[in-house]
Structure formats: structure tokens, C-alpha cells
Design a protein around this motif. Structure first.
Motif, PDB file in Angstrom:
ATOM      1  N   LEU A  83       0.829  -1.206   0.000  1.00 26.61           N
ATOM      2  CA  LEU A  83       0.000   0.000   0.000  1.00 26.61           C
ATOM      3  C   LEU A  83       0.866   1.260   0.000  1.00 26.61           C
ATOM      4  CD1 LEU A  83      -2.874  -0.936   2.473  1.00 26.61           C
ATOM      5  CD2 LEU A  83      -3.110  -0.365   0.063  1.00 26.61           C
ATOM      6  N   PHE A  85       2.356   1.671  -3.448  1.00 30.47           N
ATOM      7  CA  PHE A  85       1.335   2.147  -4.382  1.00 30.47           C
ATOM      8  C   PHE A  85       1.086   3.637  -4.178  1.00 30.47           C
ATOM      9  CE2 PHE A  85      -3.154   3.173  -5.131  1.00 30.47           C
ATOM     10  CZ  PHE A  85      -3.243   2.862  -6.480  1.00 30.47           C
ATOM     11  N   LYS A 117       1.455   9.043  -6.254  1.00 26.65           N
ATOM     12  CA  LYS A 117       1.609  10.464  -5.948  1.00 26.65           C
ATOM     13  C   LYS A 117       2.758  11.085  -6.735  1.00 26.65           C
ATOM     14  CE  LYS A 117      -1.552  11.249  -2.777  1.00 26.65           C
ATOM     15  NZ  LYS A 117      -2.639  12.179  -3.048  1.00 26.65           N
ATOM     16  N   SER A 157      -9.720  30.811 -11.093  1.00 28.01           N
ATOM     17  CA  SER A 157     -10.334  32.125 -10.873  1.00 28.01           C
ATOM     18  C   SER A 157      -9.854  32.773  -9.577  1.00 28.01           C
ATOM     19  CB  SER A 157     -11.850  31.982 -10.853  1.00 28.01           C
ATOM     20  OG  SER A 157     -12.251  31.162  -9.782  1.00 28.01           O
ATOM     21  N   TRP A 158      -9.435  31.944  -8.602  1.00 29.44           N
ATOM     22  CA  TRP A 158      -9.010  32.495  -7.312  1.00 29.44           C
ATOM     23  C   TRP A 158      -7.550  32.954  -7.312  1.00 29.44           C
ATOM     24  CZ3 TRP A 158      -5.075  29.262  -6.273  1.00 29.44           C
ATOM     25  CH2 TRP A 158      -5.172  27.952  -6.739  1.00 29.44           C
ATOM     26  N   ARG A 161      -5.355  36.545 -12.967  1.00 29.04           N
ATOM     27  CA  ARG A 161      -6.151  37.715 -13.356  1.00 29.04           C
ATOM     28  C   ARG A 161      -5.261  38.727 -14.068  1.00 29.04           C
ATOM     29  NH1 ARG A 161      -8.440  38.491  -7.298  1.00 29.04           N
ATOM     30  NH2 ARG A 161      -9.194  36.379  -7.067  1.00 29.04           N
ATOM     31  N   ARG A 179      -8.647  22.919 -10.816  1.00 30.72           N
ATOM     32  CA  ARG A 179      -9.016  22.890  -9.385  1.00 30.72           C
ATOM     33  C   ARG A 179      -9.791  24.148  -8.999  1.00 30.72           C
ATOM     34  NH1 ARG A 179      -3.435  21.021  -8.706  1.00 30.72           N
ATOM     35  NH2 ARG A 179      -3.437  18.787  -8.329  1.00 30.72           N
ATOM     36  N   ASP A 180     -10.853  24.377  -9.725  1.00 26.22           N
ATOM     37  CA  ASP A 180     -11.624  25.599  -9.551  1.00 26.22           C
ATOM     38  C   ASP A 180     -13.109  25.244  -9.622  1.00 26.22           C
ATOM     39  OD1 ASP A 180     -12.080  28.278  -9.284  1.00 26.22           O
ATOM     40  OD2 ASP A 180     -11.505  28.823 -11.320  1.00 26.22           O
ATOM     41  N   LEU A 181     -13.940  26.074  -9.038  1.00 25.65           N
ATOM     42  CA  LEU A 181     -15.380  25.883  -9.170  1.00 25.65           C
ATOM     43  C   LEU A 181     -15.800  26.315 -10.565  1.00 25.65           C
ATOM     44  CD1 LEU A 181     -16.358  27.269  -5.675  1.00 25.65           C
ATOM     45  CD2 LEU A 181     -16.666  24.908  -6.435  1.00 25.65           C
ATOM     46  N   SER A 182     -16.602  25.502 -11.220  1.00 28.48           N
ATOM     47  CA  SER A 182     -16.941  25.789 -12.624  1.00 28.48           C
ATOM     48  C   SER A 182     -17.665  27.130 -12.766  1.00 28.48           C
ATOM     49  CB  SER A 182     -17.776  24.658 -13.204  1.00 28.48           C
ATOM     50  OG  SER A 182     -18.872  24.385 -12.373  1.00 28.48           O
ATOM     51  N   GLY A 183     -18.537  27.455 -11.799  1.00 30.83           N
ATOM     52  CA  GLY A 183     -19.249  28.730 -11.864  1.00 30.83           C
ATOM     53  C   GLY A 183     -18.292  29.901 -11.758  1.00 30.83           C
ATOM     54  N   ASP A 184     -17.325  29.793 -10.857  1.00 29.15           N
ATOM     55  CA  ASP A 184     -16.328  30.858 -10.708  1.00 29.15           C
ATOM     56  C   ASP A 184     -15.480  30.969 -11.979  1.00 29.15           C
ATOM     57  OD1 ASP A 184     -17.293  31.186  -8.195  1.00 29.15           O
ATOM     58  OD2 ASP A 184     -15.580  30.301  -7.153  1.00 29.15           O
ATOM     59  N   ARG A 229     -11.902  22.368 -18.682  1.00 32.95           N
ATOM     60  CA  ARG A 229     -12.021  22.350 -17.218  1.00 32.95           C
ATOM     61  C   ARG A 229     -11.327  21.114 -16.635  1.00 32.95           C
ATOM     62  NH1 ARG A 229     -14.154  23.131 -12.615  1.00 32.95           N
ATOM     63  NH2 ARG A 229     -15.311  21.463 -11.632  1.00 32.95           N
ATOM     64  N   GLY A 245     -11.195  19.985 -13.214  1.00 36.32           N
ATOM     65  CA  GLY A 245     -11.675  20.166 -11.838  1.00 36.32           C
ATOM     66  C   GLY A 245     -10.840  19.446 -10.800  1.00 36.32           C
ATOM     67  N   ASP A 246     -10.459  18.201 -11.075  1.00 31.04           N
ATOM     68  CA  ASP A 246      -9.706  17.440 -10.074  1.00 31.04           C
ATOM     69  C   ASP A 246      -8.195  17.638 -10.203  1.00 31.04           C
ATOM     70  OD1 ASP A 246      -9.127  16.056 -12.357  1.00 31.04           O
ATOM     71  OD2 ASP A 246      -9.973  14.142 -11.692  1.00 31.04           O
TER      72      ASP A 246
END
Lengths: 162, 164
Positions: B7, B10, B15, B57-58, B63, B89-94, B110, B112-113
Motif C-alpha cells: 500500500l 502504491f 503520488k 479564478s481564485w 487575473r 481545481r476551480d469551481l466551474s461557476g467561478d 475544465r 476540476g480534479d
């Protein structure tokens, strides 16, 4: 002067609407089913690599705002976690899932505990059997002095004349 | 004991990532479009130069560089070149709000992960990779780019020296 019937009916309807109004508004406002603190203790800040409740980075603040919005909408904990997984993937979950490879996180400690208990039981049984007299079933009992020991003891007592 | 060692091994292998270097082929796994449905991939742009821009976006430097990237796209975007944004790694709406706020017209995917960012070996955002028509990395910038860098380092590599 008595109010006319039509006017009285309208006043009644208005009074009923005023009474129902606050109740209707309360019904339309979703009741939170969970809290930000409860969720943030079980999900990660993916960028920081720490629990969300410990993170204060810009990304974590956005994630907390997202969770707070869903809490205010009355979503359940599972629904909010699902929404986070849809945004960030399964790595956002701090607790392993109960399926697939993640299941090993729960099974391995249980299996290890069972193996340890079995090994301990076997060890105790062997240790007890090692103390048994050959061919005997019960535990070893203390034996008294034999004839030679008794003679030597008597001789010693006689020599010291107590 | 063997299971524990397995484990741990792995975990270390899964990683660990050294990322890609200049001259290597860039990862081209499909990703969802940031706006609208469907997926897109770096492989869709094979045969063109692509400036892959990882952003979120953050991220404050993101920016700051967004207007320069949009200007560069307007001046040089054509059949032979495009900027390709990857919101990581961002919120899609943002992310969508960020695109609208800065009026970005180049394609956006996108991540996301962060799996694609991981495959590239990014260390944060923003990061920029210039990919040649064969899909190989030609330039790599860990941090924001500005007009000076884009005009001085990227444009000369583009078809016709970046004259569109």
C-alpha cells in the motif's frame, strides 16, 4: 354604521392573506440540514492538501462560500458532498469512500485486528500447553520434596538444633 | 506486513510525478469544456501551435495575465495558433464568471480534479506551455506571462513569425 357585506368579505380575505403570508414565507425558506463546519471537517481543500476547516487559502475561501450557499439552499450533507465531487473529483473527500479501493481503508484495520486476536489466542494456547506435565491434561501443579530432600532437611534441622 | 508495504509503495508511485519537460510530448487527455457540453483535448489542436495556460479564478496572477493572453489571441489566433485555457481545481461557476469578466475568447477546458495539471507536472497556477504542431513542449513558463514575453519569446516561433 355597519360595513357592507362585500367590503367585509374583502377585509376578511386581506386578513387571511396577512396571516398566511409569514407562514408561506417560512415554508419557502429552506431549512439548513447541515452546517459549513460539519462539511468542512469531512472534505479537503484540494489545492492546500488539508482539511477544508483548516485551510484559509483563496481557493479554500471560495470552496467554503460554495458550501455555505448549498447549506443555505437546504441541501443535505450527501448532496453537498456530491456537488463538491462533481466540481473537484473524489479527492475532495477526506474520508475514504465505502466502495472500490477505498474500501480497503476500512477493511484492512478490521482484518489486521482479527488476525492479531487469532495470533494472540494461538500464542496463549501454546504457552499454556508448554507448562503442562507430559501426558497430563491439566496445568502443572507444584510438587512436594522427594525422599532425598526430606532426609537432607531433617539432617540440617538436627545439625542446627533449633 | 507485505500488504502494508504494498500500500505504501502504491501510494508513493501514484503520488509521484516528475511532469513533462521541454521536448517531451504533452499529455492530451480529454477534458470537459468549461462552457457548454462536450469535451475537448489538446489532441484536437494537433498540427497547430497551442499556448496551454493553466489558471484558476481564485489566482491573482492569473487575473493579471488574462488580458495579455486575450490580446495575444486576438493578434495571433488563427488556423496555425491558439491559446487554450485550462481552468484547474476551480469551481466551474467561478471559472465561467472569470471568462466573462475578462472577455476571454479562446477555448477553455475544465480540469476540476487537477489530473491534467498533475500530468503536466504543474506546481501551481498560472503555468504556460507552448506546444508545437507535433504535440511537443517547446516553451515552459512556471508563472504568469506578460505581453513582453509573449511578443519576444512566443510570437517568433509561430508560423510567419507570428504575423497574422
Amino acid at each position: 354604521m355597519r360595513p357592507r357585506p362585500a367590503l367585509a368579505a374583502w377585509l376578511g380575505v386581506a386578513a387571511a392573506l396577512l396571516a398566511i403570508g409569514p407562514l408561506g414565507a417560512r415554508a419557502a425558506t429552506p431549512q439548513p440540514q447541515t452546517s459549513l463546519s460539519e462539511i468542512s471537517a469531512e472534505v479537503m481543500c484540494p489545492v492546500c492538501g488539508t482539511l477544508l476547516e483548516l485551510a484559509e487559502s483563496p481557493q479554500a475561501l471560495r470552496e467554503k462560500a460554495f458550501v455555505s450557499r448549498l447549506v443555505a439552499e437546504g441541501r443535505s450533507k450527501d448532496q453537498i458532498k456530491d456537488a463538491l465531487v462533481a466540481e473537484y473529483g473524489t479527492e475532495v473527500l477526506a474520508l475514504p469512500q465505502g466502495s472500490g479501493f477505498d474500501l480497503s481503508a476500512y477493511l484492512v484495520p478490521i482484518i489486521a485486528f482479527v488476525i492479531a486476536v487469532i495470533a494472540l489466542a494461538i500464542g496463549v494456547l501454546r504457552w499454556r500447553r508448554a507448562g503442562d506435565p507430559p501426558g497430563g491434561d491439566g496445568p502443572a501443579r507444584p510438587r512436594g520434596p522427594n525422599a532425598a530432600d526430606s532426609e537432607r532437611l531433617d539432617a540440617d534441622l538436627a545439625r542446627y538444633d533449633l | 506486513m507485505l500488504a502494508v508495504v504494498g500500500l505504501l509503495t502504491f501510494g508513493l508511485l501514484s503520488k509521484g510525478s516528475s511532469g513533462i519537460a521541454v521536448g517531451e510530448v504533452a499529455p492530451a487527455a480529454p477534458l470537459p469544456q468549461l462552457e457548454g457540453g462536450g469535451t475537448g483535448s489538446l489532441a484536437d489542436y494537433r498540427g497547430r501551435w497551442v499556448l496551454v495556460n493553466f489558471w484558476a479564478s481564485w489566482c491573482v496572477p492569473c487575473r493579471e495575465e488574462a488580458p495579455a493572453l486575450e490580446q495575444f489571441q486576438k493578434r495571433h489566433g488563427n488556423a496555425g495558433f491558439t491559446v487554450l485555457g485550462i481552468d484547474s481545481r476551480d469551481l466551474s461557476g467561478d471559472g465561467r464568471a472569470f471568462v466573462r469578466r475578462y472577455g476571454l475568447t479562446y477555448p477553455q477546458l475544465r480540469d476540476g480534479d487537477g489530473a491534467t495539471a498533475h500530468d503536466f507536472g504543474t506546481t501551481g497556477v498560472p503555468e504556460n506551455y507552448l506546444i508545437d504542431p507535433d504535440g511537443k513542449v517547446r516553451l515552459l513558463v512556471r508563472g504568469p506571462v506578460n505581453e513582453e514575453y509573449l511578443d519576444g519569446e512566443v510570437a517568433p516561433l509561430l508560423p510567419g513569425g507570428g504575423q497574422s
